[in-house]
Design an enzyme around this catalytic site. Structure first.
Site, PDB file in Angstrom:
ATOM      1  CE  LYS A 180     -20.226 -15.331   6.311  1.00 38.34           C
ATOM      2  NZ  LYS A 180     -19.226 -15.652   6.676  1.00 38.34           N
TER       3      LYS A 180
HETATM    4  C1  LIG Z   1     -18.124 -14.734   5.240  1.00 36.73           C
HETATM    5  C2  LIG Z   1     -16.310 -14.702   5.718  1.00 36.73           C
HETATM    6  C3  LIG Z   1     -15.339 -14.118   5.912  1.00 36.73           C
HETATM    7  C4  LIG Z   1     -16.115 -13.067   4.440  1.00 36.73           C
HETATM    8  O1  LIG Z   1     -17.106 -11.884   5.224  1.00 36.73           O
HETATM    9  P1  LIG Z   1     -17.693 -11.144   3.648  1.00 36.73           P
HETATM   10  O2  LIG Z   1     -18.227 -10.328   4.746  1.00 36.73           O
HETATM   11  O3  LIG Z   1     -18.291 -11.950   3.120  1.00 36.73           O
HETATM   12  O4  LIG Z   1     -16.849 -10.091   3.375  1.00 36.73           O
HETATM   13  C5  LIG Z   1     -14.144 -13.980   5.809  1.00 36.73           C
HETATM   14  N1  LIG Z   1     -13.831 -14.734   6.997  1.00 36.73           N
HETATM   15  C6  LIG Z   1     -14.404 -15.797   7.234  1.00 36.73           C
HETATM   16  C7  LIG Z   1     -14.036 -17.145   8.115  1.00 36.73           C
HETATM   17  C8  LIG Z   1     -16.199 -15.964   6.951  1.00 36.73           C
HETATM   18  O5  LIG Z   1     -16.751 -16.949   6.739  1.00 36.73           O
END
Ligand SMILES: *Cc1c(COP(=O)(O)O)cnc(C)c1O
Length: 379
Positions: A180
């Site tokens: 992210k």
């Molecule tokens: C990465 C992601 C998540 C989940 O995030 P985590 O921190 O890995 O649990 C949820 N929704 C979307 C759209 C994502 O890209």
């Protein structure tokens, strides 16, 4: 051809980030403590919310949200099929039904009319996704939601603005997973302007105890922590929070560089009809966090999977965000979904790939990606 492999993403870690984590390691307090509190405060400052609860992941945030809203068997939650599977999985695991809806074919943003058509008396929650960093038309979604709670999946959208202000004004879930825009390694945050909701999430994240060890030691409260209802253990370590906090200080620069790179891609693909970047939504003013640069490969020469494999052979990495949820084995078999149910989602699920996009990429790296793609199309 490139000599070294270019991954589709790589976390942007600076000397300051490493020092921030090292400081926590030396401090004697490594699980959730002062860095968690500071991280929550700084995310709220950026997003304009009043309360933030740091968590071990966005998936954990989704789980807690469902528990706090008492969503379970017989209930339905509306969310797009074009998203990461964690959302549908959590809905499924609490015994509710994920109602997977269509997105716009060009933006991959959930369509307000699709949400409206999916609402039933059992609908308890709506979870739209700000896809790739571009905001959904949240006003339009709220308008069709009536009073049904809307919680924004903002995993791609730290720094995303909609109509001049940061997204997630009411409730939003952020992810700080390694790919992210801002990362804790792993981490998430539930951000809200509702005090009761924040308090409930905070309680459920730590055993159902009203205060954690940091509260007891530092805020002078009673050492007798009491379980008011059984909860989970979804807290974030201070090592992780310190990394996120240090990265957050550079969010403007991080997102600005992502935007520059994305613009270079857009210019390069303007004369390549076989490579179709996502389109921008119309009708509202927005700023994207440019979490991903997604293109659709539309040529009889290659399937998307072949194209990804050929790119890899040319030392260019790519990602797939996302394979749609409703055609994954479990969902297909559980709910009987067939191809053709969500045509625009399925077209994209079969044609999209995410090109390398991360702040430490050089303009030359973008050139390498474009050159590799030109070479493949010319074969
Ligand atoms: C990465 C992601 C998540 C989940 O995030 P985590 O921190 O890995 O649990 C949820 N929704 C979307 C759209 C994502 O890209």
């Amino acid at each position: 051809m490139r000599k070294d492999f270019l991954p589709f993403t790589r976390p942007a870690i600076t000397a300051a980030d490493i020092e921030a984590v090292t400081d926590v390691l030396k401090s004697g307090w490594i699980t959730n403590g002062p860095a968690n509190a500071a991280f929550e405060q700084e995310v709220c400052r950026l997003t304009g919310n009043r309360y933030g609860v740091a968590l071990s992941s966005a998936t954990a945030a989704m789980h807690l949200l469902l528990k706090v809203l008492n969503i379970g068997p017989g209930d339905e939650v509306i969310t797009p099929s074009m998203t990461w599977v964690s959302i549908a999985n959590m809905i499924e695991l609490v015994g509710a039904r994920p109602v997977l809806v269509e997105v716009d074919r060009e933006t991959l943003l959930v369509r307000p009319d699709a949400v409206a058509a999916a609402i039933t008396p059992r609908t308890k929650l709506i979870v739209p996704v700000h896809f790739a960093g571009v905001p959904v038309d949240i006003d339009a979604i709220r308008a069709v939601a009536g009073g049904i709670p809307v919680v924004e999946d903002a995993a791609h959208a730290l720094g995303t603005c909609y109509k001049g202000r940061h997204i997630g004004a009411e409730h939003a879930i952020y992810s700080f997973h390694a790919i992210k825009n801002v990362t804790c390694g792993e981490g998430g945050m539930f951000v809200t302007s509702d005090e009761a909701m924040a308090a409930a999430i905070r309680r459920w994240k730590f055993h159902g105890i009203v205060m954690d060890a940091f509260d007891r030691q530092n805020r002078g409260r009673s050492p007798q922590a009491e379980v008011v209802e059984p909860g989970y253990k979804y807290n974030l370590t201070d090592m992780s929070a310190a990394l996120g906090l240090s990265q957050l200080r550079r969010i403007d620069a991080i997102n600005a560089r992502r935007t520059e790179l994305a613009m270079q891609y857009r210019a390069a693909f303007a004369d390549m009809p076989e490579i179709r970047p996502l389109g921008d939504p119309s009708g509202y003013d927005f700023k994207s966090a440019w979490h991903l640069f997604v293109v659709r490969v539309d040529t009889p020469k290659y399937t998307r999977d072949e194209f990804m494999a050929e790119l890899k052979a040319l030392n260019i990495g790519s990602g797939l965000h996302f394979r749609c949820v409703h055609l994954q084995k479990y969902y297909r078999e559980t709910y009987g979904y067939q191809p053709g149910f969500l045509p625009d989602t399925e077209y994209n699920s079969d044609h999209i790939l995410s090109l390398p996009l991360f702040p430490d990429m050089t303009d030359g790296d973008v050139g390498d990606v474009v050159a590799a793609i030109r070479e493949l199309l010319a074969r």
